[in-house]
Enzyme design. Structure first.
Site, PDB file in Angstrom:
ATOM      1  CG  ASP A 298       9.696  -0.592   4.867  1.00  9.01           C
ATOM      2  OD1 ASP A 298       8.534  -0.708   4.450  1.00  9.01           O
ATOM      3  OD2 ASP A 298      10.275  -1.492   5.522  1.00  9.01           O
TER       4      ASP A 298
ATOM      5  CB  ILE B 257      -0.969  -0.020   1.207  1.00  9.06           C
ATOM      6  CG1 ILE B 257      -1.916  -1.214   1.085  1.00  9.06           C
ATOM      7  CG2 ILE B 257      -1.752   1.288   1.295  1.00  9.06           C
ATOM      8  CD1 ILE B 257      -2.756  -1.485   2.323  1.00  9.06           C
TER       9      ILE B 257
ATOM     10  CG  HIS C  30     -11.166  -0.013   9.062  1.00  8.91           C
ATOM     11  ND1 HIS C  30     -10.484  -0.443  10.181  1.00  8.91           N
ATOM     12  CD2 HIS C  30     -10.518  -0.565   8.014  1.00  8.91           C
ATOM     13  CE1 HIS C  30      -9.483  -1.216   9.814  1.00  8.91           C
ATOM     14  NE2 HIS C  30      -9.481  -1.302   8.486  1.00  8.91           N
TER      15      HIS C  30
ATOM     16  CG  ASP D 179     -10.275   4.254   6.473  1.00 11.27           C
ATOM     17  OD1 ASP D 179     -11.456   4.660   6.407  1.00 11.27           O
ATOM     18  OD2 ASP D 179      -9.928   3.093   6.164  1.00 11.27           O
TER      19      ASP D 179
ATOM     20  CD  GLU E 235     -10.864   0.596  13.550  1.00 13.29           C
ATOM     21  OE1 GLU E 235     -10.140   1.547  13.215  1.00 13.29           O
ATOM     22  OE2 GLU E 235     -11.140  -0.345  12.782  1.00 13.29           O
TER      23      GLU E 235
ATOM     24  CB  THR F 211      -5.326   4.384   5.348  1.00 16.63           C
ATOM     25  OG1 THR F 211      -3.995   4.230   4.841  1.00 16.63           O
ATOM     26  CG2 THR F 211      -5.936   5.659   4.801  1.00 16.63           C
ATOM     27  CB  SER F 212      -1.792   1.670   8.781  1.00 17.57           C
ATOM     28  OG  SER F 212      -1.198   1.746   7.505  1.00 17.57           O
ATOM     29  NE  ARG F 213      -5.305  -3.437  11.486  1.00 11.59           N
ATOM     30  CZ  ARG F 213      -5.769  -3.535  10.246  1.00 11.59           C
ATOM     31  NH1 ARG F 213      -6.044  -2.451   9.545  1.00 11.59           N
ATOM     32  NH2 ARG F 213      -5.953  -4.723   9.692  1.00 11.59           N
TER      33      ARG F 213
ATOM     34  N   PRO G 132       2.347  -2.075   9.521  1.00 10.48           N
ATOM     35  CG  PRO G 132       3.446  -4.115   9.797  1.00 10.48           C
ATOM     36  CD  PRO G 132       3.540  -2.808   9.075  1.00 10.48           C
TER      37      PRO G 132
HETATM   38  P1  NAD Z   1       2.822  -4.822   3.783  1.00 10.07           P
HETATM   39  O1  NAD Z   1       3.069  -5.971   4.698  1.00 10.07           O
HETATM   40  O2  NAD Z   1       2.861  -5.042   2.311  1.00 10.07           O
HETATM   41  O3  NAD Z   1       3.821  -3.625   4.137  1.00 10.07           O
HETATM   42  C1  NAD Z   1       4.080  -3.162   5.419  1.00 10.07           C
HETATM   43  C2  NAD Z   1       5.436  -2.494   5.390  1.00 10.07           C
HETATM   44  O4  NAD Z   1       5.654  -1.826   6.648  1.00 10.07           O
HETATM   45  C3  NAD Z   1       6.596  -3.477   5.194  1.00 10.07           C
HETATM   46  O5  NAD Z   1       7.392  -3.059   4.092  1.00 10.07           O
HETATM   47  C4  NAD Z   1       7.378  -3.365   6.507  1.00 10.07           C
HETATM   48  O6  NAD Z   1       8.787  -3.529   6.334  1.00 10.07           O
HETATM   49  C5  NAD Z   1       7.035  -1.951   6.930  1.00 10.07           C
HETATM   50  N1  NAD Z   1       7.307  -1.642   8.334  1.00 10.07           N
HETATM   51  C6  NAD Z   1       7.304  -2.460   9.405  1.00 10.07           C
HETATM   52  N2  NAD Z   1       7.636  -1.778  10.523  1.00 10.07           N
HETATM   53  C7  NAD Z   1       7.854  -0.502  10.135  1.00 10.07           C
HETATM   54  C8  NAD Z   1       8.242   0.698  10.817  1.00 10.07           C
HETATM   55  N3  NAD Z   1       8.454   0.701  12.139  1.00 10.07           N
HETATM   56  N4  NAD Z   1       8.362   1.842  10.107  1.00 10.07           N
HETATM   57  C9  NAD Z   1       8.142   1.862   8.766  1.00 10.07           C
HETATM   58  N5  NAD Z   1       7.784   0.751   8.067  1.00 10.07           N
HETATM   59  C10 NAD Z   1       7.649  -0.398   8.750  1.00 10.07           C
HETATM   60  O7  NAD Z   1       1.385  -4.241   4.219  1.00 10.07           O
HETATM   61  P2  NAD Z   1       0.364  -3.409   3.334  1.00 10.07           P
HETATM   62  O8  NAD Z   1      -0.477  -4.355   2.545  1.00 10.07           O
HETATM   63  O9  NAD Z   1       1.083  -2.323   2.636  1.00 10.07           O
HETATM   64  O10 NAD Z   1      -0.578  -2.813   4.485  1.00 10.07           O
HETATM   65  C11 NAD Z   1      -0.127  -1.810   5.383  1.00 10.07           C
HETATM   66  C12 NAD Z   1      -1.156  -1.716   6.496  1.00 10.07           C
HETATM   67  O11 NAD Z   1      -2.380  -1.155   5.987  1.00 10.07           O
HETATM   68  C13 NAD Z   1      -1.591  -3.090   7.041  1.00 10.07           C
HETATM   69  O12 NAD Z   1      -0.764  -3.501   8.065  1.00 10.07           O
HETATM   70  C14 NAD Z   1      -2.984  -2.833   7.552  1.00 10.07           C
HETATM   71  O13 NAD Z   1      -2.893  -2.553   8.933  1.00 10.07           O
HETATM   72  C15 NAD Z   1      -3.442  -1.590   6.821  1.00 10.07           C
HETATM   73  N6  NAD Z   1      -4.622  -1.794   5.980  1.00 10.07           N
HETATM   74  C16 NAD Z   1      -5.696  -0.991   6.164  1.00 10.07           C
HETATM   75  C17 NAD Z   1      -6.823  -1.142   5.372  1.00 10.07           C
HETATM   76  C18 NAD Z   1      -8.030  -0.233   5.528  1.00 10.07           C
HETATM   77  O14 NAD Z   1      -9.107  -0.565   4.999  1.00 10.07           O
HETATM   78  N7  NAD Z   1      -7.910   0.892   6.186  1.00 10.07           N
HETATM   79  C19 NAD Z   1      -6.855  -2.153   4.406  1.00 10.07           C
HETATM   80  C20 NAD Z   1      -5.723  -2.945   4.232  1.00 10.07           C
HETATM   81  C21 NAD Z   1      -4.608  -2.773   5.030  1.00 10.07           C
END
Ligand code: NAD
Length: 331
Positions: A174, A155, A296, A259, A264, A233-235, A207
């Site tokens: 990253d 993402i 979300h 988001d 939540e 938009t992550s957590r 994550p």
């Molecule tokens: P991904 O596993 O492809 O990528 C996550 C990246 O974060 C990895 O490259 C990892 O090395 C990096 N990372 C880990 N610790 C870190 C840190 N301290 N600082 C910076 N980077 C770090 O995951 P993704 O598919 O890109 O998803 C990212 C997040 O988006 C998911 O974990 C999920 O929580 C969230 N998400 C939200 C929705 C939504 O509807 N809002 C939907 C899907 C995913």
């Protein structure tokens, strides 16, 4: 094979029903969430399918295993809501949908920023009331601004590339850097501190883990550029909400698009319009004119829902047939 689905909404039922037409799978849809108290309802099912706010802690997993469940299918990418060591110890197979549509979430992150910055949501309401005044609607050009991308997974990369299309300078951090991708897209890989200090907009794409819990806290928020915009938009628990409110009140943050929200569960995805909102911090956030919150919904596109249902169904069919599960989906 019977699979019990929890925390389902009409769109889940529509897409999952469509994905299993003519297969050996049988769904039992539940609207309530799965946790230790509701695990009894999995009786008779070989698999359960859960979403982000179901709570799969050890007591819940023990109950599931006791009722004969063998597979847990997360219909999402994140897996912070499951005690994986406990699941493995109990012999439960866990699958997720790691990449259903990174663009769906990336595009929503950008939509949050564009709406917040250009105040489209406020303009929409004004114009409907025949208020054609522009006072208070001044935004800024994204072109030429510096955008920080925290996390260059699927993402984060998709988001970074969209911002490059706007003519932004993109700084990415990253712990596992991807130099070839960064070079190919004109993106600068920097350290966490540089990203914080130089970004006009910071977007989170990592994550939730014990290490990233409250990544943005009083100390890190203070190191951001004054007046910067934050998009999450992550957590929710990546951000300390109390510190976020303080940073908004002091002007340290110029705008916030969320988001996700740390508390939540039980609020997002529900229609509480006829009730009192008991969460004081969410209530406070909703009073800021420079805060935009969606519940979300970043994943909620036709393409993402189709892929989530397809991938989950494929794994369940393979599991029922005793075949190997789709590589990359097993946790
Ligand atoms: P991904 O596993 O492809 O990528 C996550 C990246 O974060 C990895 O490259 C990892 O090395 C990096 N990372 C880990 N610790 C870190 C840190 N301290 N600082 C910076 N980077 C770090 O995951 P993704 O598919 O890109 O998803 C990212 C997040 O988006 C998911 O974990 C999920 O929580 C969230 N998400 C939200 C929705 C939504 O509807 N809002 C939907 C899907 C995913």
């Amino acid at each position: 094979m019977l699979c019990a689905l929890y925390d389902t909404k009409p769109y889940d039922r529509e897409f999952f029903t469509r994905a299993t037409e003519g297969t050996v799978l049988d769904w039992r849809f539940h609207e309530f969430r799965l946790n230790a108290d509701t695990a009894l309802t999995a009786q008779g099912a070989a698999a359960v399918c859960v979403f982000v706010n179901d709570t799969l802690d050890r007591p819940c997993l023990e109950a599931l295993a006791g009722h004969g469940v063998r597979l847990i299918a997360l219909r999402c990418a994140g897996f912070n809501n499951i005690d994986l060591p406990a699941a493995h110890a109990l012999g439960l197979t866990v699958v997720r949908v790691p990449a259903y549509s990174p663009e769906a979430v990336a595009e929503h992150a950008v939509a949050l920023l564009l709406t917040l910055n250009r105040k489209t949501h406020r303009a929409y309401n004004r114009v409907r009331e025949l208020n054609f005044s522009l006072n208070g609607l001044v935004g800024f050009d994204l072109h030429g601004k510096t955008v920080g991308i925290a996390g260059t997974g699927r993402i984060g990369r998709a988001t970074a590339q969209i911002f490059r299309g706007f003519g932004c300078r993109v700084l990415a951090y990253d712990p596992v850097p991807m130099p070839e991708w960064a070079e190919a897209h004109g993106i600068s890989l920097v350290g966490f501190d540089t990203m914080l200090a130089e970004s006009d907009v910071l977007s989170l794409h990592l994550p939730l883990t014990p290490e990233t819990h409250y990544l943005l806290n009083p100390e890190t928020l203070a190191r951001m550029k004054r007046g910067a915009y934050l998009i999450n938009t992550s957590r929710g628990k990546l951000v300390d909400t109390t510190a976020l409110i303080d940073a908004l009140k002091s002007g340290q943050l110029g705008g916030v698009g969320l988001d996700v929200y740390e508390e939540e569960e039980g609020i997002f995805f529900e229609d509480l319009s006829a009730e009192m909102l008991l969460d004081d911090e969410l209530s406070r956030l909703l009073t800021f004119p420079n805060v935009l919150i969606t519940a979300h919904q970043a994943f909620l596109t036709q393409e993402a829902l189709t892929e989530i249902a397809r991938m989950t169904t494929e794994n369940l069919i393979r599991f029922a047939a005793g075949e190997a599960l789709v590589p990359g989906t097993v946790l």
